[in-house]
Design a protein around this motif. Structure first.
Motif, PDB file in Angstrom:
ATOM      1  N   SER A 293       0.870  -1.171   0.000  1.00  0.00           N
ATOM      2  CA  SER A 293       0.000   0.000   0.000  1.00  0.00           C
ATOM      3  C   SER A 293       0.909   1.224   0.000  1.00  0.00           C
ATOM      4  N   PRO A 294       0.399   2.372  -0.430  1.00  0.00           N
ATOM      5  CA  PRO A 294       1.225   3.590  -0.385  1.00  0.00           C
ATOM      6  C   PRO A 294       1.751   3.871   1.027  1.00  0.00           C
ATOM      7  N   GLU A 295       0.988   3.465   2.017  1.00  0.00           N
ATOM      8  CA  GLU A 295       1.414   3.687   3.412  1.00  0.00           C
ATOM      9  C   GLU A 295       2.684   2.889   3.738  1.00  0.00           C
ATOM     10  N   LEU A 296       2.855   1.748   3.083  1.00  0.00           N
ATOM     11  CA  LEU A 296       4.063   0.950   3.304  1.00  0.00           C
ATOM     12  C   LEU A 296       5.282   1.707   2.770  1.00  0.00           C
ATOM     13  N   ASP A 297       5.157   2.276   1.570  1.00  0.00           N
ATOM     14  CA  ASP A 297       6.260   3.089   1.052  1.00  0.00           C
ATOM     15  C   ASP A 297       6.506   4.305   1.940  1.00  0.00           C
ATOM     16  N   GLU A 298       5.430   4.901   2.423  1.00  0.00           N
ATOM     17  CA  GLU A 298       5.566   6.118   3.228  1.00  0.00           C
ATOM     18  C   GLU A 298       6.324   5.857   4.532  1.00  0.00           C
ATOM     19  N   ILE A 299       6.044   4.736   5.177  1.00  0.00           N
ATOM     20  CA  ILE A 299       6.733   4.453   6.448  1.00  0.00           C
ATOM     21  C   ILE A 299       8.219   4.159   6.210  1.00  0.00           C
ATOM     22  N   LEU A 300       8.556   3.712   4.983  1.00  0.00           N
ATOM     23  CA  LEU A 300       9.955   3.425   4.653  1.00  0.00           C
ATOM     24  C   LEU A 300      10.646   4.579   3.926  1.00  0.00           C
ATOM     25  N   ARG A 301       9.919   5.690   3.723  1.00  0.00           N
ATOM     26  CA  ARG A 301      10.461   6.842   3.004  1.00  0.00           C
ATOM     27  C   ARG A 301      11.776   7.359   3.596  1.00  0.00           C
ATOM     28  N   PRO A 302      11.948   7.416   4.936  1.00  0.00           N
ATOM     29  CA  PRO A 302      13.242   7.882   5.463  1.00  0.00           C
ATOM     30  C   PRO A 302      14.410   7.020   4.971  1.00  0.00           C
ATOM     31  N   CYS A 303      14.176   5.732   4.825  1.00  0.00           N
ATOM     32  CA  CYS A 303      15.228   4.848   4.303  1.00  0.00           C
ATOM     33  C   CYS A 303      15.498   5.153   2.839  1.00  0.00           C
ATOM     34  N   GLU A 304      14.420   5.330   2.067  1.00  0.00           N
ATOM     35  CA  GLU A 304      14.574   5.647   0.645  1.00  0.00           C
ATOM     36  C   GLU A 304      15.396   6.924   0.467  1.00  0.00           C
ATOM     37  N   LYS A 305      15.105   7.938   1.277  1.00  0.00           N
ATOM     38  CA  LYS A 305      15.810   9.220   1.173  1.00  0.00           C
ATOM     39  C   LYS A 305      17.277   9.107   1.580  1.00  0.00           C
ATOM     40  N   ALA A 306      17.594   8.218   2.508  1.00  0.00           N
ATOM     41  CA  ALA A 306      18.959   8.080   3.014  1.00  0.00           C
ATOM     42  C   ALA A 306      19.791   7.063   2.238  1.00  0.00           C
ATOM     43  N   ALA A 307      19.156   6.279   1.386  1.00  0.00           N
ATOM     44  CA  ALA A 307      19.834   5.166   0.722  1.00  0.00           C
ATOM     45  C   ALA A 307      21.044   5.609  -0.097  1.00  0.00           C
ATOM     46  N   PHE A 308      20.861   6.598  -0.943  1.00  0.00           N
ATOM     47  CA  PHE A 308      21.951   7.033  -1.821  1.00  0.00           C
ATOM     48  C   PHE A 308      23.163   7.481  -1.017  1.00  0.00           C
ATOM     49  N   GLU A 309      22.904   8.297   0.001  1.00  0.00           N
ATOM     50  CA  GLU A 309      24.001   8.793   0.834  1.00  0.00           C
ATOM     51  C   GLU A 309      24.697   7.651   1.585  1.00  0.00           C
ATOM     52  N   ALA A 310      23.934   6.604   1.907  1.00  0.00           N
ATOM     53  CA  ALA A 310      24.499   5.438   2.583  1.00  0.00           C
ATOM     54  C   ALA A 310      25.221   4.512   1.608  1.00  0.00           C
ATOM     55  N   GLY A 311      25.130   4.822   0.298  1.00  0.00           N
ATOM     56  CA  GLY A 311      25.798   3.993  -0.707  1.00  0.00           C
ATOM     57  C   GLY A 311      25.036   2.716  -1.032  1.00  0.00           C
ATOM     58  N   ILE A 312      23.731   2.755  -0.793  1.00  0.00           N
ATOM     59  CA  ILE A 312      22.912   1.560  -1.014  1.00  0.00           C
ATOM     60  C   ILE A 312      21.871   1.830  -2.096  1.00  0.00           C
ATOM     61  N   LEU A 313      21.834   0.951  -3.061  1.00  0.00           N
ATOM     62  CA  LEU A 313      20.793   0.950  -4.085  1.00  0.00           C
ATOM     63  C   LEU A 313      19.670   0.114  -3.484  1.00  0.00           C
ATOM     64  N   MET A 314      18.648   0.810  -2.974  1.00  0.00           N
ATOM     65  CA  MET A 314      17.611   0.157  -2.166  1.00  0.00           C
ATOM     66  C   MET A 314      16.540  -0.511  -3.040  1.00  0.00           C
ATOM     67  N   THR A 315      16.169  -1.717  -2.634  1.00  0.00           N
ATOM     68  CA  THR A 315      15.118  -2.449  -3.325  1.00  0.00           C
ATOM     69  C   THR A 315      13.770  -1.801  -3.058  1.00  0.00           C
ATOM     70  N   PRO A 316      12.821  -1.935  -3.968  1.00  0.00           N
ATOM     71  CA  PRO A 316      12.971  -2.544  -5.283  1.00  0.00           C
ATOM     72  C   PRO A 316      13.736  -1.626  -6.232  1.00  0.00           C
ATOM     73  N   VAL A 317      14.567  -2.267  -7.072  1.00  0.00           N
ATOM     74  CA  VAL A 317      15.328  -1.539  -8.085  1.00  0.00           C
ATOM     75  C   VAL A 317      14.718  -1.901  -9.434  1.00  0.00           C
ATOM     76  N   LEU A 318      14.407  -0.900 -10.225  1.00  0.00           N
ATOM     77  CA  LEU A 318      13.811  -1.107 -11.533  1.00  0.00           C
ATOM     78  C   LEU A 318      14.800  -0.683 -12.611  1.00  0.00           C
ATOM     79  N   ILE A 319      15.086  -1.629 -13.504  1.00  0.00           N
ATOM     80  CA  ILE A 319      16.030  -1.386 -14.596  1.00  0.00           C
ATOM     81  C   ILE A 319      15.288  -1.656 -15.905  1.00  0.00           C
ATOM     82  N   ILE A 320      15.298  -0.682 -16.792  1.00  0.00           N
ATOM     83  CA  ILE A 320      14.647  -0.837 -18.093  1.00  0.00           C
ATOM     84  C   ILE A 320      15.706  -0.628 -19.175  1.00  0.00           C
TER      85      ILE A 320
END
Length: 170
Positions: free
Chosen positions: A102-129
């Motif tokens: 649900s969108p709420e699941l992404d929202e609760i994990l948003r702090p991780c998403e925002k910090a991922a790049f700075e932490a050097g982590i390509l956070m899942t899910p990763v989409l490659i086209i």
């Protein structure tokens, strides 16, 4: 010619990784775009190589939280996944794991998403086209997926046209 789509996530898929697959498939079907989807576990050598290619490691929200020192209420994450506040219509199997997103699941994990790049982590899910990392860390918006697929389709059409001209000696 099918557009190559890779989704790097957990194995078995978590709700977020699974719903990305549904979103890509459904959008491609709507656009009449041929795709091939490859689900890759973030722990495999293939995923590790992809991360290294951009000087990052591939990991989950838990890895980001740990490395970035982010406090996440994992019990709340599990509660949201077990009883999604906003059920998804994409799910073909109402008991399937994708229906736990649900969108709420992404929202609760948003702090991780925002910090991922700075932490050097390509956070899942990763989409490659078509070999381009287009998104990571959350479920992308349908409109954005549509744009990516249309762009990839246009690129594929242009490649075919160039190949045909070369074959014809033009």
């Amino acid at each position: 010619m099918a557009i190559e789509v890779k989704i790097i996530g957990t194995d078995p898929p978590c709700p977020r990784c699974a719903i990305v697959g549904y979103l890509i498939s459904e959008t491609a079907e709507e656009l009449h775009v041929a795709i091939s989807i490859d689900h890759i576990s973030y722990e495999t050598e293939r995923a590790i190589r992809i991360g290294r290619s951009i000087n990052m490691t591939v990991g989950t929200a838990k890895h980001v939280a740990w490395d970035a020192g982010i406090m996440v209420d994992w019990m709340a994450v599990h509660r949201i996944a077990e009883n999604p506040p906003s059920p998804q219509r994409l799910c073909k199997d109402p008991r399937g794991i994708a229906c736990k997103w649900s969108p709420e699941l992404d929202e609760i994990l948003r702090p991780c998403e925002k910090a991922a790049f700075e932490a050097g982590i390509l956070m899942t899910p990763v989409l490659i086209i078509d070999s381009v990392i287009v998104h990571s860390g959350s479920v992308p918006a349908r409109a954005q997926v549509k744009d990516w697929l249309l762009q990839a389709k246009g690129n594929a059409t242009a490649k075919i046209s160039v190949q045909q001209k070369r074959a014809a000696g033009l």
